[in-house]
Design a protein around this motif. Structure first.
Motif, short mmCIF file in Angstrom:
data_model
loop_
_atom_site.label_atom_id
_atom_site.label_comp_id
_atom_site.label_asym_id
_atom_site.label_seq_id
_atom_site.Cartn_x
_atom_site.Cartn_y
_atom_site.Cartn_z
N ALA A 59 -5.33 -3.48 -1.49
CA ALA A 59 -6.14 -3.79 -0.32
C ALA A 59 -5.53 -3.32 0.99
CB ALA A 59 -6.38 -5.30 -0.25
N ALA A 60 -4.21 -3.14 1.02
CA ALA A 60 -3.62 -2.83 2.32
C ALA A 60 -2.62 -1.70 2.27
CB ALA A 60 -2.94 -4.08 2.89
N GLY A 61 -2.57 -0.94 1.19
CA GLY A 61 -1.66 0.19 1.15
C GLY A 61 -2.17 1.31 2.02
N ALA A 117 19.41 -4.17 3.43
CA ALA A 117 19.56 -3.39 2.21
C ALA A 117 18.19 -3.04 1.62
CB ALA A 117 20.39 -4.16 1.19
N SER A 118 17.23 -3.96 1.76
CA SER A 118 15.89 -3.70 1.23
C SER A 118 14.83 -4.37 2.10
CB SER A 118 15.76 -4.19 -0.21
OG SER A 118 15.75 -5.61 -0.27
N ILE A 119 13.62 -3.81 2.03
CA ILE A 119 12.50 -4.31 2.81
C ILE A 119 11.24 -4.16 1.97
CG2 ILE A 119 11.30 -4.24 5.04
CD1 ILE A 119 14.30 -2.00 4.62
N GLU A 120 10.37 -5.17 1.99
CA GLU A 120 9.06 -5.04 1.35
C GLU A 120 8.04 -5.77 2.20
OE1 GLU A 120 8.45 -7.36 -2.35
OE2 GLU A 120 10.57 -7.89 -2.13
N ALA A 121 6.78 -5.33 2.09
CA ALA A 121 5.74 -5.88 2.96
C ALA A 121 4.42 -6.03 2.22
CB ALA A 121 5.53 -4.97 4.17
N THR A 122 3.66 -7.03 2.64
CA THR A 122 2.29 -7.21 2.17
C THR A 122 1.44 -7.57 3.37
OG1 THR A 122 0.88 -8.35 0.57
CG2 THR A 122 2.58 -9.66 1.63
N THR A 159 15.77 -2.04 12.55
CA THR A 159 15.43 -3.04 11.53
C THR A 159 13.98 -3.49 11.66
OG1 THR A 159 17.72 -3.82 11.41
CG2 THR A 159 15.99 -5.35 10.69
N MET A 160 13.55 -3.79 12.88
CA MET A 160 12.16 -4.18 13.10
C MET A 160 11.20 -3.14 12.53
SD MET A 160 12.75 -5.28 17.09
CE MET A 160 11.12 -4.73 17.57
N LEU A 161 11.43 -1.87 12.87
CA LEU A 161 10.49 -0.82 12.51
C LEU A 161 10.59 -0.41 11.05
CD1 LEU A 161 10.51 1.40 15.72
CD2 LEU A 161 9.05 -0.53 15.12
N LEU A 162 11.66 -0.78 10.37
CA LEU A 162 11.69 -0.59 8.92
C LEU A 162 10.62 -1.45 8.26
CD1 LEU A 162 15.53 -0.37 8.26
CD2 LEU A 162 13.84 1.41 7.74
N GLY A 163 10.23 -2.53 8.93
CA GLY A 163 9.10 -3.32 8.45
C GLY A 163 7.81 -2.53 8.47
N VAL A 164 7.61 -1.72 9.53
CA VAL A 164 6.43 -0.86 9.60
C VAL A 164 6.49 0.19 8.50
CG1 VAL A 164 5.17 0.79 11.01
CG2 VAL A 164 6.15 -1.25 12.07
N VAL A 165 7.68 0.74 8.25
CA VAL A 165 7.85 1.73 7.17
C VAL A 165 7.47 1.12 5.83
CG1 VAL A 165 9.50 3.19 5.95
CG2 VAL A 165 9.61 2.99 8.45
N ALA A 166 7.92 -0.11 5.59
CA ALA A 166 7.57 -0.79 4.33
C ALA A 166 6.07 -1.03 4.24
CB ALA A 166 8.33 -2.11 4.22
N MET A 167 5.43 -1.39 5.35
CA MET A 167 3.98 -1.58 5.35
C MET A 167 3.27 -0.29 4.96
SD MET A 167 3.80 -3.69 8.94
CE MET A 167 2.04 -3.44 9.18
N ARG A 168 3.73 0.82 5.52
CA ARG A 168 3.08 2.10 5.24
C ARG A 168 3.40 2.62 3.84
NH1 ARG A 168 3.53 6.17 10.22
NH2 ARG A 168 1.72 7.04 9.11
N THR A 169 4.51 2.21 3.29
CA THR A 169 4.86 2.63 1.93
C THR A 169 3.91 2.03 0.92
OG1 THR A 169 7.19 2.85 2.56
CG2 THR A 169 6.72 2.66 0.21
N GLN A 211 1.69 -1.77 -0.73
CA GLN A 211 1.81 -3.11 -1.31
C GLN A 211 2.65 -3.08 -2.60
OE1 GLN A 211 0.56 -5.80 0.07
NE2 GLN A 211 -1.40 -5.41 1.02
N GLY A 212 3.42 -4.15 -2.77
CA GLY A 212 4.13 -4.33 -4.03
C GLY A 212 5.29 -3.37 -4.24
N ARG A 213 5.73 -2.70 -3.18
CA ARG A 213 6.83 -1.74 -3.31
C ARG A 213 7.98 -2.18 -2.40
NH1 ARG A 213 4.82 4.37 -3.11
NH2 ARG A 213 6.55 4.58 -4.60
N ARG A 214 9.16 -2.16 -2.93
CA ARG A 214 10.36 -2.48 -2.16
C ARG A 214 11.09 -1.19 -1.85
NH1 ARG A 214 14.16 -6.63 -5.04
NH2 ARG A 214 12.42 -8.00 -4.42
#
Length: 538
Positions: free
Chosen positions: A246-248, A347-352, A493-503, A505-508
């Protein structure tokens, strides 16, 4: 500040005590009460003047600094916004805003910051308060010319830009400050002291939340969809064209089983059809308003037709120019655990998230309405690994068992540190830190004050003079509290959250902070930077 000016400090350092006693006359005798010597005045240029830039500049003007130049792509908006500030909600004159208006009327005006830097030679420092996508280009150009910079949060639009600005600041050795004013607050100092004194014990988890966005997000690009996008799908159910997470990236609003419309799942008015209709309704062939330089507004971002939905303020929700809720507020919220816990790179980031807003080709263009991002940081010496969980869009963390039932969680935003002995809570900007169980407050109040305090504007609001801290550092009187040496890593670090969002759903994603690269999802590295529009470079 002109470098060849002989300051009172230099004069005194090169003169014997007896001579000083005979020759130096108190400045108040020379200039009268309130006199400020030229050596205490910094010449500031402001780039981006109508919104946050006006707030920042007000503190500088009240602090006696000289505003010598203004840059904006829409001075019509600037003048109206400043004029509105001159009266408070009660209708009474706002003297500080009146001073700001007077300062703005005297400053030289430019539309293009490059012309200002080329033509005006009396600038000591540059305050950057434009939309996020132009921060890095403006700040780097100023630093390369030896200008001190104050850059509003988020420091940059991309991870790569954050690394470049940090390196530039270290190389040029100018005075730098990011505009996260809560970093200079009394609350920030207390949070650092209490956490580092072990009042709540080792911390393994931190919850952060905000009510942002308070601007449109998760909406489609204005404009009539293409014929292909308008055509209804012939199939439905799992595996239908366009179905997916839904959000990838590339997943349109309502994407998922049956999202293509019709068939066995409802009627033609699916979420996707509703968004196509909304996009068409926002179409309009809007002419660029007189006095707005839309090309300069776009700067390094891709070319997009003007629409009043974008400017002013709403640019924050669009991928081309803003960084969404996390870019707007993490510098005020993640900042405190990041600082107090001595964190560096996750070390890792994931987003939904909820769905992205898309364009007619189903590419993501506006940030999701609500997001959760999970950062995992490694152990630091004797301190254990830490997980920071970010929520925006009104999502709240689970209520801690140690928080008394009569203590509300602020829906506007806040932070909860979970330690082995208790919890520490605070509001946005580091406001009102408390520890629980309440019995730990006695220990907290005994912790020595080891972090420097910044002068405040008043005793009631305890609002620290974060901008004047930058000025005082330029004058050699203080150290800045949030230099780019620190702010660059926080922003990264903040913007790595945006990178994870764009990568997706369900991916670390796993991040190597030393090389600035993602090690497990090669395609995700494209989101660490952007391709600049022709004519623009960093």
């Amino acid at each position: 500040m002109k470098q060849d000016r002989i300051t009172r400090r230099k004069f005194m350092a090169g003169t014997t005590g007896a001579a000083v006693g005979a020759m130096i006359v108190p400045r108040q005798v020379i200039g009268g009460p309130g006199y400020q010597a030229p050596s205490d005045t910094v010449n500031v240029a402001v780039v981006g003047c109508g919104g946050q830039g006006a707030s920042d500049t007000t503190e500088l003007v009240v602090g006696g600094q000289n505003i010598v130049a203004l840059v904006d792509v829409d001075f019509g908006f600037v003048d109206k916004a400043v004029a509105r500030r001159t009266r408070g909600r009660d209708g009474q004159p706002n003297q500080n805003a009146i001073k700001l208006q007077e300062a703005f009327s005297k400053a030289k005006r430019y539309v293009d910051f490059r012309k200002m830097l080329e033509q005006q030679k009396d600038i000591d420092g540059v305050l950057v308060a434009t939309p996020d996508h132009t921060h890095a280009i403006i700040a780097k150009a100023a630093m390369e010319l030896g200008k001190h910079v104050y850059v509003e949060k988020p420091l940059t639009w991309s991870v790569h830009e954050a690394r470049v600005l940090r390196e530039t600041a270290l190389r040029t050795k100018v005075v730098t400050q990011m505009g996260n004013q809560g970093h200079s607050s009394e609350g920030a100092a207390l949070i650092n002291e209490w956490i580092q004194a072990g009042v709540i014990g080792p911390v393994k988890e931190v919850h952060v939340w905000t009510n942002r966005p308070i601007w449109p997000q998760g909406i489609p690009r204005p404009g009539k969809p293409s014929a292909a996008a308008e055509a209804p799908a012939e199939v439905s159910g799992a595996g239908a064209p366009g179905a997916g997470t839904a959000a990838g990236p590339g997943a349109g609003p309502g994407a998922g089983p049956g999202a293509a419309g019709g068939g066995n799942f409802g009627n033609d008015w699916t979420s996707r059809q509703l968004n196509r209709t909304l996009a068409s309704a926002m179409e309009g062939g809007h002419a660029v308003p007189s006095g707005v330089d839309w090309d300069l507004f776009l700067g390094p971002a891709p070319e997009v037709a003007y629409h009043p939905l974008y400017h002013p303020f709403n640019w924050r929700g669009w991928l081309d120019w803003g960084t969404g809720a996390i870019g707007d507020m993490a510098a005020h919220l993640i900042d405190h655990p990041y600082w107090a816990l001595g964190l560096t790179y996750p070390a890792s980031i994931e987003a939904t998230s909820t769905p992205w807003g898309t364009d007619s080709k189903n590419n993501p263009v506006s940030y999701p309405l609500a997001t959760q991002i999970v950062y995992k940081f490694p152990a630091r010496g004797l301190q254990p690994p830490v997980t920071i969980i970010w929520n925006d869009g009104g999502l709240m963390p689970p209520r801690p068992d140690l928080l008394p039932e009569d203590v509300p969680l602020d829906r506007g935003g806040g932070v909860i540190f979970s330690g082995e002995k208790g919890i520490l809570t605070h509001g946005t900007y580091g406001a009102n830190p408390k520890v629980y169980p309440i019995s730990l407050m006695e220990a907290a109040q005994k912790v020595p004050k080891t972090f420097p305090r910044i002068e405040t504007t008043d005793d009631v609001n305890r609002s620290a003079k974060h901008r004047m801290n930058w000025v005082n550092a330029i004058r050699g009187k203080e150290k800045v509290t949030c230099p780019l040496e620190y702010a660059g890593r926080l922003n990264e670090t903040m913007l790595l959250g945006v990178v994870a969002m764009r990568t997706g759903q369900g991916r670390r994603i796993y991040y190597d902070g030393e090389t600035g690269s993602i090690t497990n999802v090669a395609d995700a590295n494209q989101y660490l930077q952007r391709d600049y529009r022709k004519g623009w470079s960093l």
